[in-house]
Design a protein around this motif. Structure first.
Motif, PDB file in Angstrom:
ATOM      1  N   PHE A  17      61.209  43.307  26.500  1.00 36.71           N
ATOM      2  CA  PHE A  17      62.666  43.353  26.701  1.00 36.71           C
ATOM      3  C   PHE A  17      63.381  42.524  25.630  1.00 36.71           C
ATOM      4  CE2 PHE A  17      62.382  44.006  31.619  1.00 36.71           C
ATOM      5  CZ  PHE A  17      61.677  45.164  31.403  1.00 36.71           C
ATOM      6  N   MET A  47      68.066  35.754  28.709  1.00 37.68           N
ATOM      7  CA  MET A  47      68.789  36.306  29.858  1.00 37.68           C
ATOM      8  C   MET A  47      68.160  37.600  30.360  1.00 37.68           C
ATOM      9  SD  MET A  47      72.740  35.796  28.900  1.00 37.68           S
ATOM     10  CE  MET A  47      72.813  35.695  27.130  1.00 37.68           C
ATOM     11  N   TYR A  48      67.261  38.161  29.564  1.00 38.65           N
ATOM     12  CA  TYR A  48      66.616  39.429  29.920  1.00 38.65           C
ATOM     13  C   TYR A  48      65.135  39.248  30.228  1.00 38.65           C
ATOM     14  CZ  TYR A  48      70.839  41.822  28.413  1.00 38.65           C
ATOM     15  OH  TYR A  48      72.123  42.260  28.321  1.00 38.65           O
ATOM     16  N   CYS A  49      64.628  38.039  30.067  1.00 42.84           N
ATOM     17  CA  CYS A  49      63.186  37.810  30.217  1.00 42.84           C
ATOM     18  C   CYS A  49      62.819  37.640  31.688  1.00 42.84           C
ATOM     19  CB  CYS A  49      62.771  36.565  29.432  1.00 42.84           C
ATOM     20  SG  CYS A  49      61.030  36.175  29.674  1.00 42.84           S
ATOM     21  N   PRO A  50      62.054  38.578  32.270  1.00 45.38           N
ATOM     22  CA  PRO A  50      61.772  38.513  33.706  1.00 45.38           C
ATOM     23  C   PRO A  50      60.936  37.305  34.108  1.00 45.38           C
ATOM     24  CG  PRO A  50      60.644  40.387  32.687  1.00 45.38           C
ATOM     25  CD  PRO A  50      61.480  39.764  31.634  1.00 45.38           C
ATOM     26  N   SER A  52      61.098  34.264  32.512  1.00 46.47           N
ATOM     27  CA  SER A  52      61.699  33.044  31.944  1.00 46.47           C
ATOM     28  C   SER A  52      60.746  32.389  30.955  1.00 46.47           C
ATOM     29  CB  SER A  52      62.068  32.046  33.050  1.00 46.47           C
ATOM     30  OG  SER A  52      62.785  32.685  34.062  1.00 46.47           O
TER      31      SER A  52
END
Lengths: 64, 399
Positions: A17, A47-50, A52
């Motif tokens: 992502f 903000m898109y990293c599932p 973190s």
């Protein structure tokens, strides 16, 4: 000299992502994400990293 | 009644849309900056690269998800795959359509024998002990089908579960491709949520769920932006992660399925139809080419081909081998790998291997799990829809 670096920790699974949404083409992914020299440390990817998995480390010069 | 939904994946969005239409007040909390979870896409160089799913719905418009979307009033056109599937027989590109007639009678008789052994004697082994009885084509197809649709190998599934899937395919038919891809489906659901005054909070992760003294009811949700009380809590993040939020491992750890998806740009169609191309004998289990149903999923003049590979061990080494295999499958075609995406741990292909689901219930009377972590008796997103249908019927009396 860069004021901060962006690092990817072991929790990264390689979903890509970060690569897909990076405006600077700053990530390569093959099994895991790797930040390349194009990275601008904008941190949009985080903000898109599932998982973190992406963090910014400040290399602040205040300590010398 | 006020309902909190944790996670804006397909399961969370579907449940929210139905509840809002029935007059419930719903707040959805999503930790990421986008909704749809593993069922949406990002525009990357003009390609709609899906976040998880392969822009495909296992049973097309006639399956549980297709029907549920229609009931909600989502304007999603689903193109049913035709043919439903083909098998790639050799590197020379020979293919045959997946139909009962192409499999040897001997193997079909074996299947009937297993059905009888299950019905009469409750004999229900994992498929690795049965597959050796099959001819090469049937065994290869079984492995590819399980790899493609569930990202597992025959040792991961019992015969009874495979039989249930077979019956569902007979009942609802094969796959379909939503026009606009997975993103169109979740965009429509969010439209419904917003038009019914539901609240969708992005970048607001849930940190904790607090239970009462008796530890049988959730009282409060603590998110990054505050604490709130609701009457009912619906988690879209699987039982394992939900357990972490309540601070109690209330069930056995889930066994997830892992996999890699390759998004490939081709100038000329490689598959040339809207169905699945199953590949035999290697790591890659199958491919689809969704631009044959919806050309807008790729830039003009390009096709989006996607290949799926189940993963069992180290991702990087397996991906290198998968790439070699693609080179030989696509021999003679001009292609470019656009994205390689791997899925495991807390961001897997499936949170629970099909057939090992725990159901939607938790030890808390006002907390349930929906989505990939609590599917009904079906696969992928159709399983998600069935799980939600069951939960809504039993907990909310919604039919």
């Amino acid at each position: 000299m860069k004021k901060s670096i962006v690092v990817v920790d072991d929790s990264c699974v390689g979903c890509s992502f970060c690569m897909l949404i990076c405006p600077y083409d700053g990530v390569n992914v093959l099994g895991k994400a790797e930040i390349n020299d194009n990275c601008n440390a904008c941190m949009k990817c985080s903000m898109y990293c599932p998982n973190s998995s992406i963090k910014k480390i400040n290399l602040d010069s205040s300590e010398g | 009644m006020r309902v909190a939904v944790i996670g804006a994946g397909l399961g969370g969005l579907l449940t929210s849309a139905v509840l809002l239409q029935k007059g419930y007040k719903v707040d959805v909390f999503e930790k990421l900056n986008f909704y749809g979870g593993r069922f949406t896409s990002f525009n990357y160089k003009g390609f709609q690269i899906s976040t998880g799913a392969l822009h495909m719905i296992p049973h097309g418009r006639r399956g549980p998800l297709g029907k549920m979307l229609k009931k909600i009033g989502c304007k999603v056109e689903i193109v049913d795959s035709k043919p439903e599937g083909e098998i790639l027989l050799s590197e020379r590109g020979e293919r045959i359509e997946v139909r009962s007639a192409v499999f040897p009678l001997r193997s079909k008789m074996k299947f009937l024998k297993w059905v009888l052994a299950y019905k009469l004697l409750r004999k229900d082994p994992t498929m690795d002990s049965y597959e050796k009885e099959l001819d090469e084509l049937s065994m290869g197809f079984l492995r590819s089908f399980l790899g493609w649709s569930l990202s597992i190998s025959p040792s991961d599934i019992r015969f009874s579960k495979l039989l249930a899937i077979y019956q569902r395919v007979r009942e609802h038919g094969g796959p379909g491709i939503p026009v606009g891809g997975c993103k169109k489906v979740v965009d429509e659901l969010v439209e419904v949520i917003k038009s019914n005054n539901g609240n969708l909070h992005l970048r607001n992760p849930v940190i904790k769920l607090t239970a009462n003294e008796g530890n049988d009811e959730i009282q409060k949700i603590i998110t990054k932006r505050g604490e709130f009380e609701y009457d009912f809590y619906i988690s879209n993040i699987g039982h394992g992660l939900t357990g972490r939020l309540v601070g109690k491992e209330y069930c056995k750890p889930e066994k997830e399925s892992k996999g890699v998806k390759y998004s490939i740009s081709v100038d000329e169609p490689f598959i040339g139809h809207t169905g699945v191309l199953f590949t035999l004998g290697g790591r890659i289990s199958g491919m689809n080419e969704v631009t044959n149903a919806d050309p807008s999923l790729a830039p003009k003049g390009k096709h989006l081909l996607m290949a799926h590979q189940p993963l069992y061990i180290d991702a990087r080494e397996e991906i290198k081998k998968g790439l070699e295999e693609l080179k030989s499958i696509l021999n003679g075609y001009k292609y470019e790998i656009i994205a390689i995406q791997s899925y495991y741990n807390d961001w897997p292909v499936n949170r629970v291997i099909s057939g090992l689901d725990f159901g939607y219930k938790t030890p808390y009377r006002n907390l349930v799990v929906v989505g990939d972590g609590a599917k009904g008796d079906d696969i992928e997103v159709d399983g998600i829809a069935l799980g939600i249908e069951r939960m809504l019927s039993e907990m909310f009396g919604i039919k």
